[in-house]
Enzyme design. Structure first.
Site, PDB file in Angstrom:
ATOM      1  N   LYS A 188       0.813  -1.218   0.000  1.00  0.00           N
ATOM      2  CA  LYS A 188       0.000   0.000   0.000  1.00  0.00           C
ATOM      3  C   LYS A 188       0.845   1.266   0.000  1.00  0.00           C
ATOM      4  O   LYS A 188       0.464   2.283  -0.578  1.00  0.00           O
ATOM      5  CB  LYS A 188      -0.958  -0.005   1.196  1.00  0.00           C
ATOM      6  N   ARG A 214      -7.200  -7.636  -9.735  1.00  0.00           N
ATOM      7  CA  ARG A 214      -7.985  -8.851  -9.993  1.00  0.00           C
ATOM      8  C   ARG A 214      -9.391  -8.443 -10.377  1.00  0.00           C
ATOM      9  O   ARG A 214      -9.727  -7.257 -10.392  1.00  0.00           O
ATOM     10  CB  ARG A 214      -8.040  -9.708  -8.725  1.00  0.00           C
ATOM     11  N   GLU A 262      -2.928   7.336   7.157  1.00  0.00           N
ATOM     12  CA  GLU A 262      -3.610   8.240   6.234  1.00  0.00           C
ATOM     13  C   GLU A 262      -4.629   9.060   7.012  1.00  0.00           C
ATOM     14  O   GLU A 262      -5.117   8.633   8.068  1.00  0.00           O
ATOM     15  CB  GLU A 262      -4.342   7.465   5.134  1.00  0.00           C
TER      16      GLU A 262
END
Length: 445
Positions: A116, A293, A200
């Site tokens: 990430k 995906r 974040e």
């Protein structure tokens, strides 16, 4: 087009992939655990191979067993579905090293987006908006506290290697941050083998909006449309709709352009999803993560575009052009997907059990992608998803009305299920107005 396909997954997604592959004349091979021997996806495939005991680590995550099954059956390609090995870059590389076609993005793109922190930094460098946060892992709780001073509380503490809503916690102040840091780091180490953590800015009122992208065989990356995914419990989605009622035409143009840019930044091929947070107060959106995906909620994108995303995946993997004109892509109508899970409809705890009654709703604009049926058992070994109930209509109000009728007509007895929750949600004024956010489920409970 490839002529044979091994589906390295189970349940509704395996069944759904097999359905499209058979329509295209592709020989299909299912792999299954001992617990899944009598499941519909196994019976509907042209061939099937048992690959191990019920535990996923010994079956659906057993790369050697899956590759051995591909070799034994002469499969030319492997489709991983979602979950299990679908975002495992090493498995993707091994598949291709064995001379098989991997129906998904390249291993390098999977690796780049799997971390990430790395993904966030790549997107920022490419010009994709990212929320205020840490460009590097926080090495300690003290480092996290120092970073939070610059970001501002509240902050979201996230496992760098996490996904699917796992490994996340909100901290309102320094004491909460220190506790969350230790908890998330320990969880990430146990679950993902990587305890690194990022921070974040946390938006108390935010919407979760994502964009379906396709990296075409000719090298172009296109953004199809967005999906609204804000109805969640424990940061995991329950309901999705397309298009999002929160996105204006102007915002949509910017959102889709940013998603395509994100794919281009990693040379993306095949299907993927760029997930974003949308601040409803300002209309700003920020990159959250890229899922390398096919998503669970892909059917609602299929319905508003009139395309089959699994077919497009197979065509891209075969080096073929899409079935549609990428320069003339349009959307029509509104679609909603409800994830029918074997779980308590109040507290959402898993509720596996033997299915004694299973009657699926039918009708114009009603689609059910199911992995189960009557006289089958939902075991505790796998995800609680039993089926996806999808409706399509000319507009959102009509889609909600169809969803109400379809929920009422879906009869399941045996395992606990969340159909009563959906009946409640579809009459909830906040949801029906379209002005909701990721806190809607907690406010209902």
């Amino acid at each position: 087009m490839i002529d044979s396909l091994l589906v390295a997954n189970r349940g509704e997604i395996a069944r759904r992939i097999i359905r499209t592959a058979k329509r295209l004349g592709i020989r299909t091979i299912a792999v299954h655990s001992e617990a899944d021997a009598g499941m519909p996806f196994v019976l509907e495939a042209d061939e099937s191979v048992a690959i191990g005991p019920a535990a996923p680590a010994q079956s659906y995550r057993n790369a050697d067993a899956i590759l051995a099954a591909a070799k034994a059956t002469g499969a030319k390609a492997i489709h991983p579905g979602y979950g299990f090995l679908s975002e495992n870059a090493d498995f993707a590389r091994t598949v291709e090293a064995n001379g098989l076609v991997w129906v998904g993005p390249g291993a390098d793109a999977i690796s780049a987006m799997g971390d990430k922190i790395n993904a966030r930094n790549l997107m920022a460098a490419a010009g994709v908006p990212v929320a205020p946060g840490t460009p590097d892992p926080a090495g300690s709780a003290d480092d996290a506290v120092e970073a939070a001073c610059g970001i501002g509380y509240p902050v979201m503490v996230k496992a760098s290697a996490g996904g699917g809503g796992m490994g996340m916690a909100v901290a309102e102040d320094e004491a909460g941050l220190r506790k969350a840091f230790d908890q998330v780091s320990a969880f990430a180490e146990r679950t993902f083998g990587d305890g690194s953590v990022l921070l974040e800015r946390y938006f108390p009122r935010v919407r979760h909006v994502e964009v379906q992208i396709l990296g075409l065989a000719d090298g172009r990356v296109i953004a199809l449309s967005e999906r609204e995914c804000s109805v969640q419990r424990r940061n995991q989605k329950l309901v999705e709709e397309a298009p999002s009622p929160a996105v204006s035409p102007e915002s949509r143009a910017r959102l889709l352009a940013a998603a395509a840019l994100a794919g281009e930044a990693v040379g993306y091929r095949n299907a993927g999803t760029v997930e974003c947070l949308l601040d409803p107060a300002t209309g700003e959106f920020f990159f959250l993560e890229m899922n390398t995906r096919l998503q669970v909620e892909h059917p609602i994108t299929e319905l508003i575009h009139g395309i089959d995303l699994v077919e497009e995946q197979l065509r891209i993997a075969s080096g073929l052009a899409p079935t549609f004109d990428p320069d003339a892509l349009t959307t029509t109508g509104h679609a909603i997907e409800l994830r029918v899970n074997a779980e308590d409809p109040k507290r959402f705890f898993p509720g596996p059990g033997h299915i004694t009654t299973w009657v699926e709703p039918t009708g114009d604009g009603v689609r059910v992608d199911s992995g189960y049926g009557p006289d089958l058992t939902v075991t505790p070994h796998y995800d609680s998803l039993m089926a996806k109930l999808i409706v399509y209509a000319a507009d959102r109000d009509e889609a909600i009305a169809k969803a109400r009728a379809a929920v009422a007509g879906f009869q399941i007895a045996g395992p606990k299920n969340n159909l009563p929750f959906f009946a409640e949600l579809l009459d909830n004024p906040e949801f029906t107005s379209g002005d909701y956010d990721t806190g809607i489920v907690s406010r209902m409970r």
